[in-house]
Each structure stands twice: as C-alpha cells, then as structure tokens.
Design a protein around this motif. Structure first.
Motif, mmCIF file in Angstrom:
data_model
loop_
_atom_site.group_PDB
_atom_site.id
_atom_site.type_symbol
_atom_site.label_atom_id
_atom_site.label_comp_id
_atom_site.label_asym_id
_atom_site.label_seq_id
_atom_site.Cartn_x
_atom_site.Cartn_y
_atom_site.Cartn_z
ATOM 1 N N LEU A 72 49.805 70.421 -54.152
ATOM 2 C CA LEU A 72 49.497 69.972 -52.784
ATOM 3 C C LEU A 72 49.095 68.498 -52.797
ATOM 4 N N HIS A 73 49.695 67.720 -51.910
ATOM 5 C CA HIS A 73 49.235 66.346 -51.678
ATOM 6 C C HIS A 73 48.690 66.282 -50.264
ATOM 7 N N LEU A 74 47.501 65.688 -50.158
ATOM 8 C CA LEU A 74 46.799 65.658 -48.885
ATOM 9 C C LEU A 74 46.720 64.223 -48.377
ATOM 10 N N VAL A 75 47.187 64.025 -47.138
ATOM 11 C CA VAL A 75 47.050 62.726 -46.498
ATOM 12 C C VAL A 75 46.283 62.906 -45.191
ATOM 13 N N PHE A 76 45.910 61.789 -44.600
ATOM 14 C CA PHE A 76 45.008 61.814 -43.447
ATOM 15 C C PHE A 76 45.731 61.266 -42.221
ATOM 16 N N VAL A 77 45.604 61.970 -41.116
ATOM 17 C CA VAL A 77 46.290 61.555 -39.891
ATOM 18 C C VAL A 77 45.730 60.224 -39.393
ATOM 19 N N ASP A 150 41.376 62.286 -23.149
ATOM 20 C CA ASP A 150 42.260 61.310 -22.482
ATOM 21 C C ASP A 150 43.725 61.493 -22.892
ATOM 22 N N GLY A 151 44.009 62.524 -23.669
ATOM 23 C CA GLY A 151 45.391 62.788 -24.076
ATOM 24 C C GLY A 151 45.794 62.104 -25.364
ATOM 25 N N HIS A 152 44.849 61.428 -26.037
ATOM 26 C CA HIS A 152 45.238 60.818 -27.321
ATOM 27 C C HIS A 152 45.425 61.899 -28.370
ATOM 28 N N THR A 153 46.235 61.569 -29.334
ATOM 29 C CA THR A 153 46.347 62.413 -30.521
ATOM 30 C C THR A 153 46.432 61.482 -31.708
ATOM 31 N N ALA A 154 46.068 61.981 -32.913
ATOM 32 C CA ALA A 154 45.841 61.075 -34.037
ATOM 33 C C ALA A 154 44.911 59.971 -33.502
ATOM 34 N N SER A 155 45.158 58.672 -33.826
ATOM 35 C CA SER A 155 44.429 57.615 -33.103
ATOM 36 C C SER A 155 45.426 56.835 -32.251
ATOM 37 N N LEU A 156 46.331 57.575 -31.647
ATOM 38 C CA LEU A 156 47.302 57.002 -30.717
ATOM 39 C C LEU A 156 46.761 57.211 -29.311
ATOM 40 N N ARG A 171 49.517 52.292 -38.545
ATOM 41 C CA ARG A 171 49.128 51.158 -37.693
ATOM 42 C C ARG A 171 47.617 51.123 -37.508
ATOM 43 N N THR A 172 47.119 49.895 -37.351
ATOM 44 C CA THR A 172 45.737 49.731 -36.905
ATOM 45 C C THR A 172 45.739 49.728 -35.384
ATOM 46 N N ARG A 182 40.745 51.746 -35.505
ATOM 47 C CA ARG A 182 41.063 52.895 -36.351
ATOM 48 C C ARG A 182 42.415 52.657 -37.003
ATOM 49 N N VAL A 183 42.680 53.391 -38.053
ATOM 50 C CA VAL A 183 43.988 53.342 -38.720
ATOM 51 C C VAL A 183 44.631 54.715 -38.535
ATOM 52 N N THR A 184 45.894 54.717 -38.149
ATOM 53 C CA THR A 184 46.533 55.988 -37.779
ATOM 54 C C THR A 184 47.971 56.092 -38.281
#
Ligand code: 6PG
Length: 259
Positions: A72-77, A150-156, A171-172, A182-184
């Motif tokens: 398993l490799h784990l990354v962060f949203v 507000d409807g955001h997901t991840a840091s979008l 992206r920052t 934030r970084v997303t």
C-alpha cells in the motif's frame, strides 16, 4: 457544460457506527482488491473530521485480515500549512487514526510538508507524485473525499483558479475565507482515480448535500460537482442527517453533470 451523464452510487446510512463500518468496508475492499488484482494499491485520503472513525476501523479491518500493507502507498488529498503535531494537520490526523494502527512502511507514506513554505511543499509533493504515479499507471486506486459547507472538496474552493488546473497534479491554493494557504491534489488527478468515495455526515452538511443532489445542474457549479471520474466509480456515502434534505428519489444513480 458538456451534458454528459455522471454515474454514481449513493448510500444513506445511520450515523455513527453503522456509517463508519460501511465506509471502512468500502475502503478496505478497495485496498484489498487493488493488491489482489494489480499487486499494489495507491490510496489518497482526505483530512477533516468526518472520516476519522472510518479510518480507524479501516486500519483495524486491514490488520485483522492481515493485508500485506507493504503493498500500500498512501498519499494525501490536501494539507494545511502547519506542522504534523498541529491539531489542524491532515497528516497528523491520518497518522493517529490510520497509519499508527497498521504496519505500513514509512517509505510508503508520501506526505505533504505542511511545515514548509507552501510553494516548496507543492513542488516537492508534485515531484514525489510524478515518480510514484509512474508506477501506478498514473492513477490512484482509491481517493476518499469530503465536502465543505461551501461545496469545496479536497482544498479546491469555489472561485479559486486551482479548479482550472489541467497540467499539474498539485496546486497551492489561497483560501480567503480561511485566511490561509493549502496544498491540494487537482481535479485531473482526482478524476483519473479508479474509485472515488465521498464521506459526508451531519446536519451541517444537509444544505450543501441538497444543493449538490437536487440543484439545477446548469447553475450549480461547485467544486464537489466537478468530481466525476473519467473511467472510475463514484460513490457518495451520506449519513441520514446529511441526507435529510433530500426528497425521495433524488439519490438516483444518474444525473447530468456540469462542465
Ligand atoms: C480538509 C479536507 C476537506 C474536508 C472538508 C470536510 O483538509 O479540510 O480535505 O476537503 O474533507 O472540508 O471537512 P469535515 O470532514 O471536517 O467536515
């Protein structure tokens, strides 16, 4: 708007244990089948409050089932620009709820350096993901997402230009409402996933869930509605509180998607 059809599954479950178990079953099944079918799993997890219980149970399921997490490799949203020990750190939450409860090699945990300057963290994470994704056919096996009020997901976040990113994986984002950066992960990476699971709970989310599911698709342009996997599956798991504003039938499996 493209007018293409978005296929999605919607599950509504009682809050608490039942929701957490069901979410953990979906996550553990995705990890297990990726490892069985392709020899390894690349999974991206979101932070926030909603998924913590599900992550703990997922860890317990995987440990009890003796899944080989060297695969398993784990990354962060996404990540807030704080060090791992900060209460706002997504890495810190996921370390406590998941990583610390399983035997995953430290080298398989690919975190975003929240303690660094955002641009530096963004570039380092993108470089790390470029190498990692090359081993995974450019796709995450599973991405777990949440939704903000507000409807955001991840840091979008709504109205931010990161939503229009086509090239970069990372992206920052400056979030004026939070006065922070934030970084997303970006939409192209998210929409290439084999499987996407939204976890949404609580009364605070009733209004946004109602808007996402029953709003006029031509007028609802929220970041969360721009998640529609190119060739993967999309599941929304809601608890009864989050789903309480939905009229009967509004969780049908198809609706037109915007853009
Ligand atoms: C974060 C997230 C974000 C989150 C939603 C929902 O770091 O905050 O990745 O997209 O999933 O804001 O957050 P809650 O689960 O705390 O409501």
């Amino acid at each position: 708007m493209s007018g293409r059809v978005l296929h999605r599954e919607v599950a509504v479950l009682p809050a608490g244990n039942e929701f957490e178990y069901a979410a953990a079953e979906v996550i553990a099944a995705a990890v297990t089948s990726a490892i069985d079918d392709r020899g390894a799993c690349l999974m991206a997890l979101s932070g926030g409050r909603t998924p913590q219980g599900a992550y703990r149970r997922t860890a317990d399921f995987l440990a009890a089932r003796r899944v080989d997490l060297r695969r398993l490799h784990l990354v962060f949203v996404d990540e807030r620009m704080v060090p791992p020990g900060d209460a706002d750190s997504n890495y810190g939450m996921i370390r406590d709820a998941f990583i610390s409860r399983v035997s995953i090699p430290a080298d398989n945990v690919h975190r975003i350096r929240g303690e660094a300057e955002a641009g530096v963290a963004e570039r380092a994470y993108e470089a790390e993901l470029d190498d990692l994704f090359a081993k995974f056919d450019g796709r995450c096996d599973l991405i777990v997402l949440g939704v903000g009020e507000d409807g955001h997901t991840a840091s979008l976040f709504p109205g931010t230009d990161a939503l229009d990113e086509h090239e970069h994986k990372v992206r920052t984002v400056s979030v004026p409402s939070l006065d922070s950066r934030r970084v997303t992960l970006t939409l192209p990476v998210i929409n290439r996933a084999r499987e996407i699971l939204f976890l949404v709970t609580g009364r605070r989310k009733t209004d946004i869930v109602e808007k996402i599911f029953t709003g006029d698709p031509s007028t609802v342009d929220l970041p969360a509605t721009r998640v529609h996997p190119d060739s993967g599956t999309l599941t929304w798991m809601l608890d009864t509180d989050a789903a309480s504003g939905l009229p009967d039938g509004s969780t049908d499996q198809e609706r037109p998607a915007v853009n």
